[in-house]
Design a protein around this motif. Sequence first.
Motif, mmCIF file in Angstrom:
data_model
loop_
_atom_site.group_PDB
_atom_site.id
_atom_site.type_symbol
_atom_site.label_atom_id
_atom_site.label_comp_id
_atom_site.label_asym_id
_atom_site.label_seq_id
_atom_site.Cartn_x
_atom_site.Cartn_y
_atom_site.Cartn_z
ATOM 1 N N ILE A 281 10.272 52.151 1.702
ATOM 2 C CA ILE A 281 10.882 52.775 2.874
ATOM 3 C C ILE A 281 10.004 52.510 4.095
ATOM 4 O O ILE A 281 8.807 52.836 4.097
ATOM 5 C CB ILE A 281 11.064 54.292 2.668
ATOM 6 C CG1 ILE A 281 12.010 54.549 1.486
ATOM 7 C CG2 ILE A 281 11.615 54.945 3.930
ATOM 8 C CD1 ILE A 281 12.282 56.008 1.222
ATOM 9 N N PHE A 285 13.043 53.534 9.025
ATOM 10 C CA PHE A 285 14.023 54.255 8.213
ATOM 11 C C PHE A 285 13.672 55.745 8.183
ATOM 12 O O PHE A 285 14.556 56.605 8.311
ATOM 13 C CB PHE A 285 14.050 53.685 6.788
ATOM 14 C CG PHE A 285 15.174 54.219 5.940
ATOM 15 C CD1 PHE A 285 16.368 53.539 5.836
ATOM 16 C CD2 PHE A 285 15.035 55.417 5.251
ATOM 17 C CE1 PHE A 285 17.415 54.030 5.059
ATOM 18 C CE2 PHE A 285 16.061 55.922 4.469
ATOM 19 C CZ PHE A 285 17.259 55.223 4.380
ATOM 20 N N SER A 338 17.285 42.884 8.311
ATOM 21 C CA SER A 338 18.171 43.367 7.247
ATOM 22 C C SER A 338 19.206 42.319 6.854
ATOM 23 O O SER A 338 19.838 41.693 7.713
ATOM 24 C CB SER A 338 18.889 44.642 7.696
ATOM 25 O OG SER A 338 17.958 45.667 7.979
ATOM 26 N N LEU A 353 22.870 52.424 4.912
ATOM 27 C CA LEU A 353 21.463 52.129 4.675
ATOM 28 C C LEU A 353 21.306 50.613 4.747
ATOM 29 O O LEU A 353 21.942 49.881 3.981
ATOM 30 C CB LEU A 353 21.011 52.627 3.298
ATOM 31 C CG LEU A 353 20.828 54.139 3.093
ATOM 32 C CD1 LEU A 353 22.164 54.876 3.157
ATOM 33 C CD2 LEU A 353 20.153 54.414 1.753
ATOM 34 N N GLY A 355 18.878 47.117 4.624
ATOM 35 C CA GLY A 355 17.627 46.685 4.022
ATOM 36 C C GLY A 355 17.639 45.219 3.653
ATOM 37 O O GLY A 355 18.603 44.491 3.926
ATOM 38 N N LEU A 364 14.056 49.323 2.581
ATOM 39 C CA LEU A 364 15.011 50.034 3.432
ATOM 40 C C LEU A 364 14.505 49.979 4.870
ATOM 41 O O LEU A 364 13.473 50.567 5.204
ATOM 42 C CB LEU A 364 15.163 51.479 2.960
ATOM 43 C CG LEU A 364 15.973 51.660 1.669
ATOM 44 C CD1 LEU A 364 15.869 53.093 1.163
ATOM 45 C CD2 LEU A 364 17.431 51.278 1.882
ATOM 46 N N ASP A 365 15.253 49.251 5.710
ATOM 47 C CA ASP A 365 14.818 49.017 7.086
ATOM 48 C C ASP A 365 15.281 50.097 8.054
ATOM 49 O O ASP A 365 14.536 50.490 8.957
ATOM 50 C CB ASP A 365 15.350 47.661 7.577
ATOM 51 C CG ASP A 365 14.858 46.507 6.730
ATOM 52 O OD1 ASP A 365 13.647 46.464 6.447
ATOM 53 O OD2 ASP A 365 15.686 45.661 6.352
ATOM 54 N N ALA A 366 16.530 50.554 7.877
ATOM 55 C CA ALA A 366 17.079 51.477 8.874
ATOM 56 C C ALA A 366 18.233 52.267 8.287
ATOM 57 O O ALA A 366 18.958 51.797 7.404
ATOM 58 C CB ALA A 366 17.551 50.708 10.108
ATOM 59 N N LEU A 367 18.392 53.483 8.802
ATOM 60 C CA LEU A 367 19.549 54.325 8.511
ATOM 61 C C LEU A 367 20.356 54.395 9.796
ATOM 62 O O LEU A 367 19.864 54.889 10.818
ATOM 63 C CB LEU A 367 19.095 55.723 8.084
ATOM 64 C CG LEU A 367 20.193 56.749 7.793
ATOM 65 C CD1 LEU A 367 21.036 56.322 6.599
ATOM 66 C CD2 LEU A 367 19.583 58.131 7.540
#
Length: 370
Positions: A281, A285, A338, A353, A355, A364-367
């Motif tokens: 993570i 993220f 991503s 999510l 990634g 996991l790059d970003a939400l």
Amino acid sequence: MDGDHQLIVTSCGRELIRRQCADDPALLRVLMRAGSAEPEPDILPKLEARIEAVRQMLHSATPGVIATLCPELLALHQLYEGDMAGRHDRHVLIHSCSWPDQQAVNLIAEWLEGLGMTVETMRIGGLREGEKFLFKEAMAIFTRWCGNVLSNYKIYEFHIIFNPAGGSRILVGLLQTLAPFYAHESVYLLEPGRDLVHMPMPSVQTRGDRMLRQHLHALRRLFAGLSVHPEKLAKIPEQVLMADDEGHYRLSFFGELLWDHNRRDIYGEAMLEPISDRIIITERFRDGAAELDRGRFILLNERLDQLSFLLEAGEVNMDRTTLSLLSLRPLDAPLQESTHSCHGWADKVLWKLLGHYEGSRFVLDALVEG
């Protein structure tokens, strides 16, 4: 019987068929000894004829007569005070794996469906002598079903009734044990009369929060279906675990209860660390997840557990519904670093999510919204 939306869980046995064979000792012996296999060909036609006679009786008899046929039908008759017209409730009929029980349950299900009810039948294994592990496993599976399914019915304001009317004493005991956790009320036929007693169930929150938090990582992995190192298993109270003959561990009946009644509180506090070291993570993220509310934290932590299982166990071992819900797939075009996305949840907007893979690990790059 009050309430617009009701779900009634009834334990069932073979009494509906047994009573119709009471005049034939040979048929009674077969019914009492029958297992899951179909009876021998020389006796099967006679049994099928009796079963068909019961089916016709259910189609044509008055409610008062139907109530005399077996305890399950008597309890349902009393529950509806003799008037089932215009009801569209949902019923779950639980029963053993034996052939007579399945035949009797099919008859009751057909009768309820003919009245406009929605019916599901559910077999509970491990009720035969010598099947101790199978019974414990069946209890754990049924408890998880209660947690997953009945909890959702409560959200939609269904009134849930447990009706331990028939079947083996173990099956009746299972419903009685779980009623305080999942039912709004439980009903019982008074012996030897015909009166039905309604017993409201108190809301039970099982104590065990401290133990769950102490072993949270291991218990999350077990609930997700992943393995746990033996040293960590040894530290968990044995009553919340069960092992099969090959030494594979999972949550026991009691463990499922503890988990189901505390999981949402724990998952709703914050984003938890992944249960698999195959997930990394990033700070970006974490920043995106920092301001989520309780409901979204629960959903995010569930997705992290599901993604952990997918990465460790693979698609072939994952439940098809969960795999579709997670929906991990390549992006049409890379978005910064991503290359993949998976479904988060949808409320007012769709959350994803984002990634990318680094070898066998997923970063996991970003939400993000939208």
